[in-house]
Design a protein around this motif. Structure first.
Motif, PDB file in Angstrom:
ATOM      1  N   TYR A 767      46.810  40.920  -2.060  1.00  0.00           N
ATOM      2  CA  TYR A 767      46.507  42.211  -1.275  1.00  0.00           C
ATOM      3  C   TYR A 767      46.066  43.017  -2.686  1.00  0.00           C
ATOM      4  O   TYR A 767      45.553  43.889  -2.167  1.00  0.00           O
ATOM      5  N   GLN A 768      46.614  43.173  -3.778  1.00  0.00           N
ATOM      6  CA  GLN A 768      46.164  43.993  -4.762  1.00  0.00           C
ATOM      7  C   GLN A 768      44.551  43.731  -5.193  1.00  0.00           C
ATOM      8  O   GLN A 768      43.790  44.754  -5.368  1.00  0.00           O
ATOM      9  N   ALA A 773      39.108  46.357   0.711  1.00  0.00           N
ATOM     10  CA  ALA A 773      38.239  45.940   2.147  1.00  0.00           C
ATOM     11  C   ALA A 773      39.062  45.566   3.198  1.00  0.00           C
ATOM     12  O   ALA A 773      38.539  45.005   4.259  1.00  0.00           O
ATOM     13  N   LEU A 774      40.422  45.695   3.122  1.00  0.00           N
ATOM     14  CA  LEU A 774      41.527  45.421   4.319  1.00  0.00           C
ATOM     15  C   LEU A 774      41.150  46.418   5.472  1.00  0.00           C
ATOM     16  O   LEU A 774      41.086  47.690   5.019  1.00  0.00           O
ATOM     17  N   GLU A 777      44.379  46.251  10.815  1.00  0.00           N
ATOM     18  CA  GLU A 777      44.994  44.926  11.430  1.00  0.00           C
ATOM     19  C   GLU A 777      45.512  44.152  10.368  1.00  0.00           C
ATOM     20  O   GLU A 777      46.583  43.549  10.509  1.00  0.00           O
ATOM     21  N   ASP A 778      44.634  44.146   9.086  1.00  0.00           N
ATOM     22  CA  ASP A 778      44.809  43.119   8.405  1.00  0.00           C
ATOM     23  C   ASP A 778      46.079  43.711   7.441  1.00  0.00           C
ATOM     24  O   ASP A 778      46.750  42.935   7.016  1.00  0.00           O
ATOM     25  N   GLU A 779      46.198  44.989   7.230  1.00  0.00           N
ATOM     26  CA  GLU A 779      47.348  45.421   6.599  1.00  0.00           C
ATOM     27  C   GLU A 779      48.667  45.277   7.333  1.00  0.00           C
ATOM     28  O   GLU A 779      49.693  45.029   6.855  1.00  0.00           O
TER      29      GLU A 779
END
Length: 832
Positions: A767-768, A773-774, A777-779
């Motif tokens: 995640y870091q 680029a997330l 929805e990805d978060e």
């Protein structure tokens, strides 16, 4: 007539106006047409009508049925459920509807009897009285209404279209009087007359001899026979007229007024071909055309209540049981499942399209009444109650010149279940004959027919008798008396069909024997000694003549196949008659004269021609030599001895059968099925023993599965007694194994905890690196995964801490349990 419980004052007034005008209308109107009419009654008129209706007292038929009801003192209402003692709101609403319907009916039909709508039950609660089906079944007492309700409930539960009927019956029906009816068991079935097929005439058949009898004598004989038949017919008609006069129904002052209840079963369901009645008190079925049923007031079931609007001037013969026709049957509740009659096309045209549109929505509304559930408990009939059937297991029915008695199986020690006694007179004083039916007899006795006028007794047996006996006709059980025995030939080795015995003769009929024997007749001579009960073995009756007949043996020529053989033992003669050939009109015959084989001087007698007298149809075809005749005579002598021995065995068999019948009649042994677990003691003991064995085996398996020492004891030799060092070794090995299991479990939890922590760290690192680029929805997915991972890590951490706290305690508990184990306690005391 429609009944609505929650209506406005105007709607109720419109209904009352429609009900008042209904008898004057020539044709019934549909509900839609009735709703179109405008009300013209003023409020004062409505209040006056309501006051008059409230003053109408509607009596119930309870007073007429009080004498038939079950005594309430014998019923313990304290043990009945609460539904028997109180009414639910739905039931109260139902009672209001019924009361409203009853008042309307009494107002519109004041000349008719009050409706049987809401009688009281055994707890004095309105459903004098209509008892619940469970109470009637338990007490086996009640009125015709009680039994009809019970029978109707059972028929409805079985899928029949059944209804309880409130109507009027004849005196015989109401009092269960069957003395004017013929018992069904005495009616003989009509025998079908078989037409004899004439054989086609043969082309070269011999012409029959000329008939030389006098025609005048034949005509006189026919006249005499016709006069005899006419006289018999006259006597028969006189006897029938006298019987009708004696059994003529006496005038009944209450004819047509006797209230009775029965059950109506409509055709359709359960493949019932036509509608019929069932009298619940007697259990007999009747046609609606029967004259015992004089009229119907109303009928009901679990769905609705119908009032008969048809005239019963011709009893129930002309009634139409179309419950969907409101002209013939007035229903109490809306929403009946019976289809309404459709109007004709001409009547349909009278309605306008606008009216149809206006009434369409109203017709679609559900106006059916929400019936309350039954307040009666489920009807249950145990196998014992079903087998008993009648109160105390016995019932007596009186018919015309007959009395029928019924018992439950195993109630009588003799196995008697039914007895029919017929009489000569209507007063039933002179017994004519008795028929008794048996069940579960050890001797397989099924029916006994006793003719009192002739003294003849006929016993019928089911298959399974030790001697394959089927029918036994006799007047006395003493031996060597008149009797006839019939057998199941397929169950016997000798193929015996029938044996007829008199004091001087015995006749036997056979079938399916390998020697083709079909008939044997024995003539006996007088005894020298006096007769005793078992004298057949010690002093048999002397045989005078034995006649045997044989079926055709196709493997032998007809002129060599014996058809009849006669042994004249006293005259020392043997007569033979052979089968007739198809091209002959007579058969060969031969007669042998037996002589002593040694003469007065001691010389052996040689066969002489005069010792055999023969009649040959074709003497020129073949002639039998003297040697053949001698061999035949020697063979006949041996067969004569064999026949005498078989006759002696037949006499012994008769004595044995009579002895068995007398012993079984005195013992009254009844057979019990292996499936009857309550009466079959052997089967019950065997089943209980098997259950105990299975239970013990199950307990041993459970103990083996829970025995913590079982894996360690299995390593030792079987049957060897433990020593102190072995006990100590077992204890240390068991504790060591348990300790290792605790360590393995802790390591497993620790490994899962570390794995989840590492996976969470990897997700955080990923995640870091990809945070920029997330997408949203990805978060959201990342946060959800982290939340679930943190939950698993927290649970594993709690389980690991709990295991560390409980592991020492579990170890100490196992050590203490081992010290107290009865198999190790005595041996481990030396080390403590």
């Amino acid at each position: 007539m429609e009944v609505l419980t929650e209506t406005t004052e105007e709607d109720e007034a419109a209904e009352w106006e429609e009900a008042a005008e209904q008898p004057e209308r020539s044709e019934k109107m549909r509900p839609a047409e009735a709703q179109k009419e405008e009300t013209t009654l003023s409020p004062e008129m409505l209040r006056d009508l309501e006051r008059k209706l409230s003053e109408i007292e509607v009596p119930t038929p309870a007073d007429h049925l009080a004498s038939f009801s079950t005594d309430t003192d014998t019923i313990d209402i304290s043990k009945l459920p609460l539904t028997y003692k109180t009414n639910t709101p739905k039931e109260k609403l139902m009672l209001q509807v019924a009361d409203n319907f009853s008042r309307q009916y009494s107002h519109l039909c004041p000349d008719r009897m009050p409706l049987f709508l809401h009688p009281l039950n055994e707890c004095e609660v309105p459903p004098t009285h209509l008892y619940s089906s469970t109470t009637v079944l338990k007490s086996q007492r009640g009125s015709c209404f009680d039994f009809s309700t019970l029978l109707c409930s059972m028929l409805l539960g079985s899928g029949y279209d059944a209804y309880c009927v409130n109507g009027y019956g004849s005196w015989d029906l109401c009092h269960m009087d069957l003395t004017r009816e013929v018992c069904p068991l005495t009616v003989k079935p009509k025998e079908a007359v078989k037409k004899e097929e004439k054989a086609p005439p043969k082309k070269y058949a011999i012409k029959p001899p000329r008939d030389l009898t006098s025609r005048f004598e034949q005509e006189q004989e026919e006249k005499r026979q016709q006069e005899i038949r006419d006289q018999e017919e006259k006597l028969r008609k006189e006897a029938e007229e006298q019987l009708l006069e004696e059994t003529k129904v006496k005038p009944d002052s209450l004819h047509g007024l006797r209230v009775h209840s029965w059950v109506l079963v409509l055709s359709g369901k359960r493949e019932v071909p036509e509608t019929f009645f069932i009298d619940a008190l007697s259990g007999r079925s009747y046609s609606p055309q029967d004259e015992h049923f004089l009229g119907i007031e109303s009928l009901w079931n679990h769905k609705n209540y119908w009032v008969n609007m048809q005239d019963c001037w011709n009893c129930c013969k002309d009634l139409i049981f179309d419950l969907g026709d409101p002209v013939k049957w007035e229903y109490m509740l809306l929403g009946t499942d019976k289809p309404h009659l459709s109007l004709t096309e001409e009547e349909d045209e009278d309605f306008n399209d606008e009216d149809d549109v206006e009434t369409l929505g109203k017709e679609d509304e559900d106006k059916s009444f929400d019936m309350p559930p039954s307040w009666v408990e489920q009807i249950e009939i145990t196998p014992e109650e079903f087998e008993t059937r009648c109160p105390n297991g016995k019932k007596v029915l009186h018919y015309q010149r007959a009395q029928l008695e019924k018992w439950a199986p195993y109630l009588n020690p003799t196995g008697l279940v039914c007895r029919l006694t017929t009489y000569e007179d209507l007063e039933c004083t002179q017994v004519l004959e008795i028929k008794e039916w048996y069940q579960n007899r050890g001797d397989k006795l099924e029916l006994r027919h006793i003719n009192k006028s002739t003294g003849l007794i006929i016993d019928y047996f089911k298959p399974g008798h030790p001697q394959a006996l089927r029918v036994h006709s006799y007047k006395s059980m003493q031996p060597e008396m008149d009797r006839v025995m019939e057998f199941y030939e397929t169950a016997r080795v000798d193929g015996l069909l029938k044996r007829e015995e008199t004091p001087k003769t015995m006749t036997e009929y056979y079938q399916g024997r390998p020697d083709f024997l079909s008939y044997r007749h024995i003539n006996f001579g007088p005894r020298v000694k006096k007769l005793s009960l078992n004298s057949a073995d010690s002093n048999p009756r002397p045989t005078v003549k034995i006649t045997e007949r044989f079926h055709r043996n196709p493997e032998k020529p007809a002129d060599e196949d014996v058809a009849e053989r006669v042994f004249l033992t006293t005259e020392e003669r043997i007569q033979l008659r052979y089968h007739c050939r198809s091209d002959h009109i007579t058969a060969n015959k031969r007669e042998f004269l037996r002589r002593t084989e040694v003469d007065n001087k001691g010389n052996k007698i040689i066969m002489t021609p005069d010792m055999c007298i023969s009649f040959e149809v074709e003497p020129m075809e073949h002639t039998k030599k003297l040697l053949y005749q001698y061999e035949t005579m020697m063979q006949l002598k041996n067969e004569e001895k064999l026949s005498k021995h078989q006759v002696w065995e037949s006499e012994l068999e008769v004595l044995e059968i009579l002895r068995l019948l007398e012993e079984e009649e005195e013992a009254h042994t009844l057979t019990i099925s292996i499936y009857d677990t309550k009466r079959n003691e052997k089967s019950k003991e065997y089943r209980e023993a098997m259950e105990r064995v299975l239970l013990e085996e199950h307990m041993r398996q459970v103990e083996t599965q829970l025995d913590y020492l079982a894996p360690f004891l299995a390593q030792l030799p079987p049957g060897e007694k433990l020593t102190r060092w072995q006990a100590m070794h077992l204890k240390e090995e068991c504790l060591g194994d348990f300790k290792q299991r605790l360590i393995d479990k802790a390591n497993l939890i620790q490994a899962r905890f570390e794995k989840e922590t590492q996976e969470l760290q990897k997700q955080q690192q990923w995640y870091q690196e990809n945070q920029v680029a997330l997408t949203p929805e990805d978060e959201d997915l990342y946060l959800s995964d982290c939340s679930q991972a943190m939950f698993r890590i927290r649970i594993l951490e709690q389980r690991l801490n709990r295991h560390k706290e409980l592991a020492p305690l579990k170890y100490l508990a196992l050590e203490e349990k081992l010290l107290k184990d009865p198999r190790l306690a005595e041996l481990l005391k030396a080390f403590s």
